[in-house]
Design a protein around this motif. Structure first.
Motif, PDB file in Angstrom:
ATOM      1  N   HIS A  17      44.817  40.662  41.945  1.00 56.43           N
ATOM      2  CA  HIS A  17      44.205  41.498  40.911  1.00 56.43           C
ATOM      3  C   HIS A  17      42.714  41.538  41.213  1.00 56.43           C
ATOM      4  O   HIS A  17      42.103  40.506  41.443  1.00 56.43           O
ATOM      5  N   TYR A  18      42.117  42.716  41.236  1.00 53.61           N
ATOM      6  CA  TYR A  18      40.719  42.879  41.649  1.00 53.61           C
ATOM      7  C   TYR A  18      39.814  42.929  40.427  1.00 53.61           C
ATOM      8  O   TYR A  18      39.884  43.864  39.634  1.00 53.61           O
ATOM      9  N   ASP A  19      38.972  41.887  40.296  1.00 52.33           N
ATOM     10  CA  ASP A  19      38.099  41.825  39.122  1.00 52.33           C
ATOM     11  C   ASP A  19      36.757  41.144  39.394  1.00 52.33           C
ATOM     12  O   ASP A  19      36.101  40.682  38.478  1.00 52.33           O
ATOM     13  N   SER A  20      36.346  41.108  40.671  1.00 45.75           N
ATOM     14  CA  SER A  20      35.023  40.568  40.986  1.00 45.75           C
ATOM     15  C   SER A  20      34.470  41.301  42.209  1.00 45.75           C
ATOM     16  O   SER A  20      35.235  41.868  42.999  1.00 45.75           O
ATOM     17  N   PRO A  21      33.150  41.310  42.371  1.00 43.63           N
ATOM     18  CA  PRO A  21      32.558  41.983  43.537  1.00 43.63           C
ATOM     19  C   PRO A  21      33.133  41.483  44.863  1.00 43.63           C
ATOM     20  O   PRO A  21      33.392  42.285  45.769  1.00 43.63           O
ATOM     21  N   LYS A  22      33.359  40.175  44.980  1.00 41.38           N
ATOM     22  CA  LYS A  22      33.927  39.628  46.217  1.00 41.38           C
ATOM     23  C   LYS A  22      35.321  40.197  46.485  1.00 41.38           C
ATOM     24  O   LYS A  22      35.688  40.439  47.631  1.00 41.38           O
ATOM     25  N   ASP A  23      36.105  40.382  45.409  1.00 43.30           N
ATOM     26  CA  ASP A  23      37.453  40.946  45.557  1.00 43.30           C
ATOM     27  C   ASP A  23      37.389  42.337  46.188  1.00 43.30           C
ATOM     28  O   ASP A  23      38.171  42.662  47.083  1.00 43.30           O
ATOM     29  N   PHE A  24      36.455  43.162  45.715  1.00 37.52           N
ATOM     30  CA  PHE A  24      36.351  44.532  46.225  1.00 37.52           C
ATOM     31  C   PHE A  24      35.793  44.557  47.649  1.00 37.52           C
ATOM     32  O   PHE A  24      36.186  45.402  48.458  1.00 37.52           O
ATOM     33  N   ASP A  25      34.902  43.628  47.974  1.00 39.71           N
ATOM     34  CA  ASP A  25      34.418  43.504  49.355  1.00 39.71           C
ATOM     35  C   ASP A  25      35.587  43.187  50.287  1.00 39.71           C
ATOM     36  O   ASP A  25      35.747  43.796  51.352  1.00 39.71           O
ATOM     37  N   LYS A  26      36.412  42.229  49.861  1.00 34.83           N
ATOM     38  CA  LYS A  26      37.560  41.816  50.672  1.00 34.83           C
ATOM     39  C   LYS A  26      38.561  42.959  50.832  1.00 34.83           C
ATOM     40  O   LYS A  26      39.062  43.209  51.934  1.00 34.83           O
TER      41      LYS A  26
END
Length: 187
Positions: A17-26
Motif C-alpha cells: 500500500h503506497y502512503d509515503s514519499p519513499k513508497d512512491f520513489d520505490k
C-alpha cells in the motif's frame, strides 16, 4: 473510476500500500525497471491522492502503469477489467453441489497456471485429494466444500494438509477454477 481499479491492481501485484514519499520513489523505480518507461514519484503521488491535484492523469501515465501490469496499454486494461468493480451478481456458471454427489464420486479441479487436483467425495461435503499436480494440496489431504463453481474461486474449509490444520484454502483466487465430474475409472 478505472484509475482506482488500476491502483488496486498495482497494490495487489506489488503487495504494498503506497502512503509515503519513499513508497512512491520505490514504485517509480520498479515501473522503470520493468517497463523502461518513467513515471515520476510526484505523478504517482497525484494519482494515488497522496497530494492534491485537480488534473486527470495523462494517457501516457495510464499506459505505462497498464504495461507495468502486463497489458499492452490502458485500453486493454480497461477491457479486461470492465466488470472488476461489480461486487455481487447472479452467476450462471457450471456448478457441482456436494448434495448431488454420492460417496466415491470423483471431481477434477483445475486452475491457472497449470494446477490440477482430483478429489474423491467421502460424504457429507468432505473430500480427499487423490491426485495433485503443481498445487499446494497433497494426496491424502482432506477438506470440506459444499459447492464448486466453474470460473469462480474455490474456497475449502477444514483443510487437513500433511497432518496439519485445520486451514481454510483458496484455489483460483484470480481467475477461478474449472470443475469436471469424472467416472471412477478415470484415475
Amino acid at each position: 473510476m478505472k484509475e482506482k481499479i488500476l491502483i488496486q491492481r498495482i497494490e495487489e501485484v506489488t503487495g504494498q500500500h503506497y502512503d509515503s514519499p519513499k513508497d512512491f520513489d520505490k514504485l517509480s523505480q520498479q515501473i522503470f525497471f520493468k517497463t523502461e518507461e518513467m513515471v515520476s514519484p510526484s505523478t504517482l503521488k497525484r494519482l494515488w491522492g497522496y497530494i492534491d491535484s485537480a488534473s486527470s492523469p495523462r494517457s501516457y501515465t495510464l499506459d505505462v502503469l497498464a504495461r507495468f501490469l502486463g497489458y499492452r496499454d490502458y485500453e486493454a486494461f480497461k477491457v479486461d477489467n470492465e466488470h472488476a468493480d461489480v461486487q455481487s451478481d447472479i452467476t450462471l456458471c457450471d456448478k457441482v453441489s456436494c448434495e448431488d454427489l454420492a460417496v466415491g464420486d470423483l471431481l477434477e479441479l483445475s486452475w491457472l497456471p497449470n494446477r490440477l487436483c482430483r478429489i474423491e467425495h467421502l460424504g457429507g461435503g468432505r473430500f480427499r485429494v487423490v491426485e495433485a499436480q503443481n498445487t499446494k494440496l497433497s494426496v491424502g489431504d482432506t477438506f470440506f466444500c459444499s459447492l464448486f463453481l466453474s470460473h469462480e474461486p474455490l474456497f475449502v474449509d477444514k483443510l487437513m494438509h500433511d497432518g496439519n490444520g485445520p486451514f481454510v484454502y483458496v484455489a483460483g483466487k484470480k481467475d477461478g477454477i474449472t470443475v469436471r465430474r469424472l467416472r471412477p475409472s478415470a484415475l
